[in-house]
Design a protein around this motif. Structure first.
Motif, PDB file in Angstrom:
ATOM      1  N   MET A 200     -41.452 -66.292 -34.146  1.00  0.00           N
ATOM      2  CA  MET A 200     -40.005 -66.184 -33.936  1.00  0.00           C
ATOM      3  C   MET A 200     -39.683 -65.216 -32.805  1.00  0.00           C
ATOM      4  O   MET A 200     -38.883 -65.520 -31.914  1.00  0.00           O
ATOM      5  CB  MET A 200     -39.322 -65.757 -35.234  1.00  0.00           C
ATOM      6  N   ASP A 201     -40.301 -64.034 -32.809  1.00  0.00           N
ATOM      7  CA  ASP A 201     -40.055 -63.061 -31.748  1.00  0.00           C
ATOM      8  C   ASP A 201     -40.574 -63.566 -30.411  1.00  0.00           C
ATOM      9  O   ASP A 201     -39.921 -63.416 -29.369  1.00  0.00           O
ATOM     10  CB  ASP A 201     -40.696 -61.721 -32.096  1.00  0.00           C
ATOM     11  N   ALA A 202     -41.759 -64.145 -30.416  1.00  0.00           N
ATOM     12  CA  ALA A 202     -42.365 -64.597 -29.163  1.00  0.00           C
ATOM     13  C   ALA A 202     -41.543 -65.710 -28.534  1.00  0.00           C
ATOM     14  O   ALA A 202     -41.292 -65.719 -27.318  1.00  0.00           O
ATOM     15  CB  ALA A 202     -43.798 -65.060 -29.406  1.00  0.00           C
ATOM     16  N   PHE A 203     -41.108 -66.665 -29.348  1.00  0.00           N
ATOM     17  CA  PHE A 203     -40.333 -67.777 -28.802  1.00  0.00           C
ATOM     18  C   PHE A 203     -38.974 -67.310 -28.319  1.00  0.00           C
ATOM     19  O   PHE A 203     -38.527 -67.678 -27.223  1.00  0.00           O
ATOM     20  CB  PHE A 203     -40.182 -68.876 -29.854  1.00  0.00           C
ATOM     21  N   ALA A 204     -38.294 -66.480 -29.118  1.00  0.00           N
ATOM     22  CA  ALA A 204     -36.974 -65.990 -28.715  1.00  0.00           C
ATOM     23  C   ALA A 204     -37.057 -65.202 -27.408  1.00  0.00           C
ATOM     24  O   ALA A 204     -36.175 -65.298 -26.551  1.00  0.00           O
ATOM     25  CB  ALA A 204     -36.376 -65.130 -29.821  1.00  0.00           C
ATOM     26  N   PHE A 205     -38.125 -64.440 -27.249  1.00  0.00           N
ATOM     27  CA  PHE A 205     -38.279 -63.594 -26.068  1.00  0.00           C
ATOM     28  C   PHE A 205     -38.657 -64.422 -24.840  1.00  0.00           C
ATOM     29  O   PHE A 205     -37.976 -64.374 -23.801  1.00  0.00           O
ATOM     30  CB  PHE A 205     -39.350 -62.543 -26.343  1.00  0.00           C
TER      31      PHE A 205
END
Length: 618
Positions: A200-205
């Motif tokens: 989730m963090d990697a994709f959002a970033f």
């Protein structure tokens, strides 16, 4: 994207006093925008705020960032007056913000967590350390009325660039403060924890930050438009990681790097800046700052401090407060989510540690005698403590045993029999990381109420009796689990929880029902395939007892008398962590059909947590 927004818009707008500060800064400072040449000819865009006061020479305090040194234009001022940074301007610091190589208005090619090169042989051998050296050298020779002393600080990714600055070895660099620093994106920061992918963090970033920037620009990338605003449903509906890759297309290079480096190989290891801290000069002081409840880089702060302490010979200090990512620079450190800390911890930190630190090293004024080796806030007790070593030398390692019928005890069972607690982990119905519906990952989950998870059949719950004395933990935790699974791979999430008394309530305006609150103190995931080696993963042998042992980030917390200690164990933490197919396959290229249910057993009495217990009154 949340991290970019945090660092650009981190601080709340204050009132009339803040307006007065903004007027004062504009009247007493001039701003210059310059391109500073690097040794290989690339020029980096740099904003410099210079005091008009010419009665003395001034120190230089710099931040290097991939998140923009905006606002652009010499008549457009950065809003330093929104937090304690205004004090540096009142102290007549020269403030410098630089777009790093390849980002925003700087020339060159951007490389994520660009590896440090300790063996540079030509002008074309560049890294973030050499770019910092060249910038410092230009500043001290070209900015009038500077006193020749330079400091560097930054939060999050700029914390990584601050650690790289410490490796520049420029003699003018007197002090650095890496804050919530990115250190190791495989072991514990941002995008992986113990090899488990924080999708989730990697994709959002990277769906915004990772977009290519062909030429210098003042216009930032556009964020991804989520078709489903409930992140749990979005990631579950999207499915296996290759489906996320398709949504990004081929343009986000570092996402593809993440997908193609599944194990902790040399590629990752050379991007771990902790491996190079022996190159810091003894004359460069360091102050590592982080948050106990930092959802992004809690690992980085604890472990960068430890690496510097182990490898360097400089004056190195640590500060850990009860903060989310960057909260110490927000001006408000009174609470996080539903948990209150009895004081404004952010204001205390700025006044008593950061400002005196840079004044001492860059201006030669004041004292740092009151800044201890380790300055740690203990949640639960809600007090700051100072130590001359971290973890404290007198901690006592104690085993907290998982026992039958959901019992949790510091004493082993009197009759040792092999029993187990069992649950089924279903990738189609993963355990959520927090309660409610959210579009983006919350920062408050680090102290969230865990009652929503305790009722699920795929979450094991263990609890002590009501404590008759305070129990204070100070240091890293170790989870030792004896497990068996019906498949060939699984994740293990261990959560340490403070259970409040049923009659607990705050003496403030809080309306959340705090009686029986289950506060997450520390949670961490382990991807089971890495239980023996992060470089060479191994499948499980189905239905065979196997030891899974791993370290959780440090804790500084007091479980008060009248509270209980709880441990929850589960095998998904979604969509915080990507789903494990629970088969030994390449997860980054898995198919939706690869995901299988797993029956998981945790063997009682032979499973425990190793806790760093601090004796009372320390």
């Amino acid at each position: 994207m949340r991290k970019i927004v945090l660092l650009l818009l981190l601080l709340p707008v204050f009132s009339i006093a803040q307006n007065a500060d903004s007027v004062w800064i504009v009247q007493n400072y001039i701003k210059k925008e310059v391109y500073i040449p690097m040794r290989d000819g690339i020029k980096l865009f740099t904003s410099i705020y210079i005091p008009k006061d010419n009665t003395e020479k001034h120190p230089i305090l710099m931040t290097r960032t991939p998140y923009s040194c905006a606002p652009y234009g010499e008549h457009e001022y950065r809003k330093f007056w929104r937090n304690h940074y205004k004090t540096y301007l009142k102290e007549n610091f020269i403030m410098v913000i630089q777009d790093v190589r390849g980002k925003w208005m700087s020339e060159g090619e951007f490389v994520n967590i660009r590896p440090y090169n300790p063996n540079k042989k030509s002008k074309n051998d560049v890294d973030e350390a050499s770019d910092t050296y060249d910038t410092i050298d230009w500043l001290i020779h070209n900015i009038e009325n500077n006193n020749g002393n330079v400091g560097v600080f930054g939060i999050s990714y700029p914390g990584f660039y601050t650690a790289m600055a410490a490796l520049s070895n420029h003699p003018a660099l007197k002090a650095v403060s890496p804050q919530a620093p990115v250190t190791d994106w495989f072991m514990g920061d941002d995008f992986h924890h113990n090899g488990a992918f924080f999708a989730m963090d990697a994709f959002a970033f990277y769906s915004s930050f990772g977009k290519p920037r062909p030429k210098p620009t003042t216009v930032g990338p556009t964020p991804f438009n989520y078709p489903i605003k409930d992140n749990y449903r979005f990631y579950l509906t999207t499915g296996a990681l290759p489906n996320l890759t398709k949504l990004l297309g081929d343009s986000v290079a570092f996402w593809n790097d993440l997908m193609n480096h599944p194990n902790y190989t040399q590629w990752w290891q050379e991007r771990n800046d902790r491996n190079f801290m022996q190159h810091i000069l003894p004359t460069t002081a360091s102050l590592v700052v982080g948050g106990l409840f930092d959802a992004e880089d809690c690992f980085g702060a604890w472990n960068l401090y430890k690496a510097i302490e182990l490898k360097a010979k400089n004056n190195n200090k640590l500060v850990m407060g009860p903060w989310y990512h960057g909260q110490w620079a927000s001006g408000d450190g009174t609470h996080l989510g539903n948990i209150y800390f009895d004081s404004n911890t952010a204001d205390w930190y700025a006044t008593n540690i950061e400002i005196p630190y840079f004044n001492y090293y860059l201006k030669g004024t004041g004292s740092i005698d009151k800044i201890a080796e380790a300055n740690i806030f203990f949640s639960g007790e809600n007090k700051w403590h100072q130590f001359n070593v971290w973890p404290p030398a007198n901690i006592q390692t104690s085993k907290l045993y998982l026992q039958q019928n959901g019992k949790l005890s510091f004493e082993p069972a009197k009759t040792f029999n092999i029993s187990f607690s069992e649950y089924t982990s279903d990738p189609a119905k993963p355990v959520p990381y927090t309660d409610g519906v959210h579009e983006y990952r919350t920062r408050e989950y680090m102290t969230d109420d865990q009652r929503f998870a305790a009722t699920r059949p795929d979450v094991l719950v263990y609890e002590t009796p009501t404590l008759t004395n305070d129990v204070t933990l100070a240091g890293p935790l170790t989870a030792h689990l004896n497990v068996s699974i019906s498949t060939t791979d699984a994740d293990f999430v261990v959560k340490l929880i403070d259970v409040f008394p049923e009659d607990f309530e705050y003496n403030n305006s809080s309306t959340y029902p705090m009686g029986g609150y289950e506060m997450l103190v520390r949670g961490e995931v382990m991807r089971g395939r890495y239980r023996n080696s992060f470089e060479k993963p191994e499948p499980f042998k189905p239905n065979t007892p196997t030891i899974v042992q791993y370290t959780l980030p440090d804790v500084a917390h007091t479980f008060k008398k009248g509270h209980k200690i709880m441990v929850q164990i589960q095998s998904s933490w979604f969509p915080l962590v990507d789903r494990n197919p629970q088969q030994f396959v390449d997860i980054y290229h898995a198919k939706d059909s690869d995901f299988k249910k797993a029956n998981i057993r945790i063997y009682n009495n032979d499973s425990y947590l190793l806790l760093p217990v601090l004796p009372n009154n320390q």
